[in-house]
Enzyme design. Structure first.
Site, PDB file in Angstrom:
ATOM      1  N   HIS A 154      -1.900   2.358   1.464  1.00  0.00           N
ATOM      2  CA  HIS A 154      -3.006   1.640   0.819  1.00  0.00           C
ATOM      3  C   HIS A 154      -4.341   1.926   1.511  1.00  0.00           C
ATOM      4  O   HIS A 154      -5.387   1.931   0.862  1.00  0.00           O
ATOM      5  CB  HIS A 154      -2.752   0.135   0.861  1.00  0.00           C
ATOM      6  CG  HIS A 154      -1.791  -0.371  -0.160  1.00  0.00           C
ATOM      7  ND1 HIS A 154      -2.168  -0.698  -1.453  1.00  0.00           N
ATOM      8  CD2 HIS A 154      -0.459  -0.619  -0.097  1.00  0.00           C
ATOM      9  CE1 HIS A 154      -1.122  -1.141  -2.128  1.00  0.00           C
ATOM     10  NE2 HIS A 154      -0.063  -1.091  -1.329  1.00  0.00           N
ATOM     11  N   ASP A 161      -0.794  -1.861  -5.863  1.00  0.00           N
ATOM     12  CA  ASP A 161       0.317  -2.744  -6.215  1.00  0.00           C
ATOM     13  C   ASP A 161      -0.036  -3.413  -7.531  1.00  0.00           C
ATOM     14  O   ASP A 161      -1.103  -4.041  -7.646  1.00  0.00           O
ATOM     15  CB  ASP A 161       0.526  -3.815  -5.139  1.00  0.00           C
ATOM     16  CG  ASP A 161       1.003  -3.253  -3.814  1.00  0.00           C
ATOM     17  OD1 ASP A 161       1.497  -2.114  -3.783  1.00  0.00           O
ATOM     18  OD2 ASP A 161       0.881  -3.970  -2.800  1.00  0.00           O
ATOM     19  N   GLU A 243       9.883  -0.605  -3.747  1.00  0.00           N
ATOM     20  CA  GLU A 243       9.019  -1.666  -4.269  1.00  0.00           C
ATOM     21  C   GLU A 243       8.630  -1.335  -5.699  1.00  0.00           C
ATOM     22  O   GLU A 243       7.870  -0.395  -5.935  1.00  0.00           O
ATOM     23  CB  GLU A 243       7.758  -1.812  -3.406  1.00  0.00           C
ATOM     24  CG  GLU A 243       8.043  -2.216  -1.969  1.00  0.00           C
ATOM     25  CD  GLU A 243       6.777  -2.282  -1.111  1.00  0.00           C
ATOM     26  OE1 GLU A 243       5.695  -1.831  -1.561  1.00  0.00           O
ATOM     27  OE2 GLU A 243       6.881  -2.784   0.027  1.00  0.00           O
ATOM     28  N   HIS A 246       4.726  -0.796  -6.338  1.00  0.00           N
ATOM     29  CA  HIS A 246       3.934   0.068  -5.455  1.00  0.00           C
ATOM     30  C   HIS A 246       3.854   1.491  -5.997  1.00  0.00           C
ATOM     31  O   HIS A 246       4.871   2.165  -6.153  1.00  0.00           O
ATOM     32  CB  HIS A 246       4.605   0.050  -4.073  1.00  0.00           C
ATOM     33  CG  HIS A 246       3.936   0.872  -3.017  1.00  0.00           C
ATOM     34  ND1 HIS A 246       3.431   0.325  -1.868  1.00  0.00           N
ATOM     35  CD2 HIS A 246       3.723   2.200  -2.921  1.00  0.00           C
ATOM     36  CE1 HIS A 246       2.932   1.296  -1.104  1.00  0.00           C
ATOM     37  NE2 HIS A 246       3.092   2.446  -1.737  1.00  0.00           N
TER      38      HIS A 246
END
Length: 271
Positions: A154, A161, A243, A246
């Site tokens: 990130h 996200d 995830e 993500h």
């Protein structure tokens, strides 16, 4: 001889001027042009590219696995590299025609926020949000199990996200600190209310059920995950298998740089 020396001096002066002009006009790397508190060229506010994408910037609130606002998140604004933001815009245009919208939870994340995660993970006494975000994971294993790391994609600016919302979007009520916590993998009707479609777990759920292709996730929940993954893959995003929320846009504009400017509208003023 005097004329010769004069000519040589003139040539030397002209050469020096040309070199200086080249130094001024040649574009410097984006990182070098960054100023304190400002994002380098290449970063934009997502809202300036697509104001229709819903933003619920969780880390500016207390509804996080830390139980508090995260360091570096001064304002609820999604900041991304321009290519990533433009790709989200293309995905959003496709989704709107099908009655859906993207909703982002987190975008660019400053290194100071990641450092905050690390400090929290190393404090075994702080488990105030365990009941919702990691009910089945011992906090001492967060590093070993890969839920927390000292660096995050990130911070390079091309990772986001996000989830899907069926339109028209209903408002999501604010989190009330101290309210009863429900496990993030509980049935959607029992979890903290979120206007997104049912993905099988809530956002930031530290559990293997959050793995995008976990075989225990079936039916509508699995279909929703695959719909999100397929839509974003079509515009250049790659999903992190652990995830479902993500995604990283490839190729990254800054593949090797971890930035630390704050999440603040002024960081990308005019962009």
């Amino acid at each position: 001889m005097t004329g010769m020396r004069t000519a040589l001096r003139a040539l030397a002066t002209a050469a020096a001027a040309a070199l200086l002009a080249g130094a001024v006009l040649s574009p410097a790397p984006a990182q070098a042009r960054a100023q304190p508190g400002k994002a380098p060229e290449g970063f934009v506010a997502l809202r300036s590219v697509d104001p229709a994408i819903i933003q619920e910037m969780r880390y500016t609130t207390a509804h996080t696995f830390l139980g508090e606002r995260v360091d570096g998140y001064r304002q609820p604004v999604c900041i991304l590299t321009r290519p990533a933001a433009q790709a989200l815009h293309r995905a959003q245009q496709r989704l709107l025609r099908q009655g859906y919208s993207l909703k982002v939870y987190d975008c660019y994340r400053p290194q100071r926020a990641v450092d905050h995660f690390v400090r929290w993970a190393k404090d075994p006494g702080d488990q105030s949000m365990k009941g919702e975000f990691y009910p089945r994971v011992d906090k001492s294993r967060l590093f070993e199990d890969g839920y927390i790391a000292e660096k995050s994609g990130h911070s390079r600016g091309s990772t986001v996200d996000l989830t899907l919302v069926r339109l028209p979007a209903l408002p999501t009520r604010p989190y009330r600190p101290g309210e009863r916590l429900t496990p993030c993998f509980a049935p959607k009707s029992e979890r903290f209310p979120d206007n997104s479609v049912d993905m099988g777990t809530g956002y930031d759920c530290f559990d293997t059920l959050s793995h995008t292709d976990d075989p225990r996730i079936q039916g509508v929940q699995r279909a929703n995950r695959q719909f999100l993954k397929r839509t974003l893959a079509e515009v250049g995003f790659v999903n992190l298998p652990e995830e479902w929320w993500h995604f990283t846009h490839k190729p990254e504009l800054f593949p090797d740089t971890y930035f630390d400017f704050p999440v603040d509208r002024r960081a990308v003023a005019g962009r």
